[in-house]
Design an enzyme around this catalytic site. Structure first.
Site, PDB file in Angstrom:
ATOM      1  N   HIS A 179       0.846  -1.193   0.000  1.00  0.00           N
ATOM      2  CA  HIS A 179       0.000   0.000   0.000  1.00  0.00           C
ATOM      3  C   HIS A 179       0.880   1.241   0.000  1.00  0.00           C
ATOM      4  O   HIS A 179       1.901   1.284   0.682  1.00  0.00           O
ATOM      5  CB  HIS A 179      -0.915   0.022   1.236  1.00  0.00           C
ATOM      6  CG  HIS A 179      -2.063   0.966   1.091  1.00  0.00           C
ATOM      7  ND1 HIS A 179      -1.931   2.317   1.294  1.00  0.00           N
ATOM      8  CD2 HIS A 179      -3.353   0.759   0.736  1.00  0.00           C
ATOM      9  CE1 HIS A 179      -3.094   2.901   1.070  1.00  0.00           C
ATOM     10  NE2 HIS A 179      -3.973   1.984   0.733  1.00  0.00           N
ATOM     11  N   ASP A 218      -7.974  -4.528  -0.629  1.00  0.00           N
ATOM     12  CA  ASP A 218      -8.486  -5.042  -1.900  1.00  0.00           C
ATOM     13  C   ASP A 218      -8.305  -6.541  -2.038  1.00  0.00           C
ATOM     14  O   ASP A 218      -9.055  -7.208  -2.757  1.00  0.00           O
ATOM     15  CB  ASP A 218      -7.786  -4.339  -3.072  1.00  0.00           C
ATOM     16  CG  ASP A 218      -8.162  -2.888  -3.142  1.00  0.00           C
ATOM     17  OD1 ASP A 218      -9.352  -2.594  -3.065  1.00  0.00           O
ATOM     18  OD2 ASP A 218      -7.257  -2.045  -3.255  1.00  0.00           O
TER      19      ASP A 218
HETATM   20  C1  LIG Z   1       0.303  -0.151  -3.749  1.00  0.00           C
HETATM   21  C2  LIG Z   1       1.696  -0.014  -4.327  1.00  0.00           C
HETATM   22  C3  LIG Z   1       1.624   0.832  -5.599  1.00  0.00           C
HETATM   23  C4  LIG Z   1       2.582   0.669  -3.307  1.00  0.00           C
HETATM   24  O1  LIG Z   1       3.792   0.848  -3.895  1.00  0.00           O
HETATM   25  P1  LIG Z   1       4.972   1.609  -3.164  1.00  0.00           P
HETATM   26  O2  LIG Z   1       4.589   2.195  -1.884  1.00  0.00           O
HETATM   27  O3  LIG Z   1       5.531   2.525  -4.188  1.00  0.00           O
HETATM   28  O4  LIG Z   1       5.942   0.460  -2.821  1.00  0.00           O
HETATM   29  P2  LIG Z   1       7.331   0.349  -3.486  1.00  0.00           P
HETATM   30  O5  LIG Z   1       7.158   0.285  -4.954  1.00  0.00           O
HETATM   31  O6  LIG Z   1       8.189   1.412  -2.894  1.00  0.00           O
HETATM   32  O7  LIG Z   1       7.798  -1.077  -2.983  1.00  0.00           O
HETATM   33  C5  LIG Z   1       8.803  -1.330  -2.042  1.00  0.00           C
HETATM   34  C6  LIG Z   1       9.368  -2.702  -2.370  1.00  0.00           C
HETATM   35  O8  LIG Z   1       8.331  -3.680  -2.199  1.00  0.00           O
HETATM   36  C7  LIG Z   1       8.058  -4.337  -3.417  1.00  0.00           C
HETATM   37  N1  LIG Z   1       6.622  -4.447  -3.586  1.00  0.00           N
HETATM   38  C8  LIG Z   1       5.700  -3.500  -3.304  1.00  0.00           C
HETATM   39  N2  LIG Z   1       4.469  -3.958  -3.581  1.00  0.00           N
HETATM   40  C9  LIG Z   1       4.637  -5.195  -4.036  1.00  0.00           C
HETATM   41  C10 LIG Z   1       3.740  -6.148  -4.506  1.00  0.00           C
HETATM   42  N3  LIG Z   1       2.418  -5.899  -4.533  1.00  0.00           N
HETATM   43  N4  LIG Z   1       4.230  -7.327  -4.923  1.00  0.00           N
HETATM   44  C11 LIG Z   1       5.552  -7.571  -4.892  1.00  0.00           C
HETATM   45  N5  LIG Z   1       6.459  -6.699  -4.463  1.00  0.00           N
HETATM   46  C12 LIG Z   1       6.007  -5.522  -4.037  1.00  0.00           C
HETATM   47  C13 LIG Z   1       8.633  -3.444  -4.494  1.00  0.00           C
HETATM   48  O9  LIG Z   1       8.993  -4.193  -5.649  1.00  0.00           O
HETATM   49  C14 LIG Z   1       9.837  -2.853  -3.801  1.00  0.00           C
HETATM   50  O10 LIG Z   1      10.863  -3.821  -3.806  1.00  0.00           O
HETATM   51  P3  LIG Z   1      12.403  -3.361  -3.950  1.00  0.00           P
HETATM   52  O11 LIG Z   1      12.667  -2.550  -2.703  1.00  0.00           O
HETATM   53  O12 LIG Z   1      13.132  -4.636  -4.008  1.00  0.00           O
HETATM   54  O13 LIG Z   1      12.486  -2.560  -5.200  1.00  0.00           O
HETATM   55  C15 LIG Z   1       2.266  -1.374  -4.645  1.00  0.00           C
HETATM   56  O14 LIG Z   1       2.421  -2.101  -3.463  1.00  0.00           O
HETATM   57  C16 LIG Z   1       1.429  -2.157  -5.632  1.00  0.00           C
HETATM   58  O15 LIG Z   1       1.511  -1.931  -6.842  1.00  0.00           O
HETATM   59  N6  LIG Z   1       0.594  -3.118  -5.139  1.00  0.00           N
HETATM   60  C17 LIG Z   1      -0.226  -3.929  -6.001  1.00  0.00           C
HETATM   61  C18 LIG Z   1      -1.466  -3.191  -6.445  1.00  0.00           C
HETATM   62  C19 LIG Z   1      -2.491  -3.029  -5.353  1.00  0.00           C
HETATM   63  O16 LIG Z   1      -2.860  -3.968  -4.686  1.00  0.00           O
HETATM   64  N7  LIG Z   1      -2.964  -1.786  -5.205  1.00  0.00           N
HETATM   65  C20 LIG Z   1      -4.007  -1.484  -4.252  1.00  0.00           C
HETATM   66  C21 LIG Z   1      -3.501  -0.646  -3.171  1.00  0.00           C
HETATM   67  S1  LIG Z   1      -4.835  -0.345  -2.034  1.00  0.00           S
END
Ligand SMILES: CC(C)(COP(=O)(O)OP(=O)(O)OC[C@H]1O[C@@H](n2cnc3c(N)ncnc32)[C@H](O)[C@@H]1OP(=O)(O)O)[C@@H](O)C(=O)NCCC(=O)NCCS
Length: 379
Positions: A262, A316
């Site tokens: 998230h 979700d």
């Molecule tokens: C929600 C989301 C955009 C948050 O992203 P964020 O805060 O930018 O997190 P980051 O991209 O900084 O991730 C940090 C690390 O965790 C990993 N990570 C984050 N979410 C992940 C996921 N859903 N699956 C696998 N790895 C994940 C990233 O690859 C990153 O790894 P790294 O440090 O090796 O590069 C992301 O978690 C995501 O795309 N989730 C899936 C979609 C989803 O369920 N969205 C609904 C949110 S309510």
């Protein structure tokens, strides 16, 4: 260019003062009007939560009764709205149909003066009460089924399930849908809420403001995630024995697992904790599904591999599984989110109007500064 402070996506930029939803992502806290989401999920109903969000305080029993009656009285939509839904292609996404119908409500209930507080209150109630009717009607129309009129004896949540399926849900299912509505009702200055406030800040009519918010929620980066959880589970996690292997491959390829992580919560989303427990109870009492068994295995495997990074299942992940179990079509998951979030959008719209200033950010201009006009014959 002078001194410009460019913040892509306005991340972290404070664009308004608000007293509606409080989020602390580091500690996993969500409060509506100061009240913890855990308490609201346990003790409140969607109707009461709407009152709290709109008017800033919990209602007395008499106030709640009167408010609930007001909502029930405006659930039905004009026949012209159903005609519009009938005229849309069956294959269109229900979020687009919802946006069109919400905007069209503004032609049935024209309200150009948004300084009229009573008029604003009435519009907010009508929007909150009628969105479930629109979503259910579109689903039935596209399937060639008769539209079911609202049942005023049912709660907001139970009535939605009834209008969708034709069946009056049992208490457990009604309560589960009710809690899902409570959990999704408000979440601070997210994209759709911001959109609604921006449209509202122009003093546009309330139906245009909420239609704008619906459009904003429809995108996959915002409200569409719960649909994508289901698509991902169905496409990639078909064999329970291979969940760990498939997950490992996705992590190695740096693919994001839908329903995990998230942007705001760096510990477990408090809404996910609540829904996880309710989902477990539902699947225990109403029978498990192969998809739920796979999802639980995925959750365990993901905890081993991603837990250390603070990546947990989000709201979700569970809402999609619950809605699937209730027989709700996957493309209705985001409309169901909208049916709930319209409470927060409406509260923000009213708050925006209390101390309005039109949103007008600026840009960093990167184009040509002195280009010559060349006559068409010479190009
Ligand atoms: C929600 C989301 C955009 C948050 O992203 P964020 O805060 O930018 O997190 P980051 O991209 O900084 O991730 C940090 C690390 O965790 C990993 N990570 C984050 N979410 C992940 C996921 N859903 N699956 C696998 N790895 C994940 C990233 O690859 C990153 O790894 P790294 O440090 O090796 O590069 C992301 O978690 C995501 O795309 N989730 C899936 C979609 C989803 O369920 N969205 C609904 C949110 S309510």
């Amino acid at each position: 260019m002078g001194d410009v402070n460019f913040v892509p996506g306005l991340a972290g930029v404070v664009a308004a003062k608000s007293a509606i939803g409080f989020i602390n992502g580091q500690e996993g806290i969500l409060r509506y009007r100061g009240i913890r989401i855990e308490a609201l999920a346990e003790k409140s109903t969607f109707e009461e939560t709407v009152y709290l969000l709109l008017f800033g305080a919990l209602p007395t029993a008499a106030e709640l009764k009167a408010f609930d009656a007001e909502l029930r009285a405006v659930r039905a939509v004009p026949d012209g709205i159903i005609d519009i839904l009938r005229s849309l292609p069956d294959g269109g996404h229900p979020m687009v149909a919802l946006q069109a119908a919400v905007a069209a409500l503004g032609t049935f209930y024209p309200q150009m003066d948004v300084t009229d507080r009573d008029g604003n209150r009435a519009a907010a109630l009508r929007l909150i009460a009628s969105m479930p009717t629109i979503v259910a009607a579109f689903d039935r129309v596209r399937k060639g089924e008769d539209v079911i009129a609202p049942d005023d004896d049912l709660s907001h949540a139970a009535n939605f399930v009834y209008m969708l399926t034709g069946e009056r849900p049992d208490d457990q299912v009604s309560r589960l849908v009710d809690v899902c509505l409570v959990l999704h009702a408000e979440h601070g200055f997210n994209a759709s809420t911001f959109t609604g406030r921006v449209v509202g800040s122009t003093l546009a009519n309330p139906y245009s403001a909420i239609a704008g918010a619906v459009g904003s929620l429809s995108g996959p980066l915002h409200g569409g995630a719960n649909e994508r959880v289901l698509h991902m589970l169905r496409a990639h996690f078909t064999d329970i024995e291979k969940v760990g292997e498939v997950l490992g491959g996705m992590i190695d390829r740096k693919e994001k697992i839908m329903g995990l992580g998230h942007r705001v919560y760096k510990v477990k989303d408090p809404r996910a904790t609540i829904l996880q427990k309710m989902a477990a109870d539902l699947f225990e009492s109403h029978g498990s599904t192969p998809l739920y068994d796979i999802a639980r295995t995925l959750e365990e495997e993901a905890a081993k591999r991603l837990g250390a990074k603070g990546i947990y299942p989000n709201v979700d992940f569970y809402s999609g599984l619950v809605y699937e179990k209730l027989g709700i079509e996957v493309d209705l998951f985001t409309p169901l989110f909208a049916i709930s979030r319209v409470a927060g959008w409406s509260a923000h719209w009213l708050e925006q109007l209390e101390d309005n200033r039109i949103y007008r950010p600026t840009q960093m201009y990167t184009g040509e500064t002195d280009a010559e006009y060349v006559d068409i014959a010479d190009r």
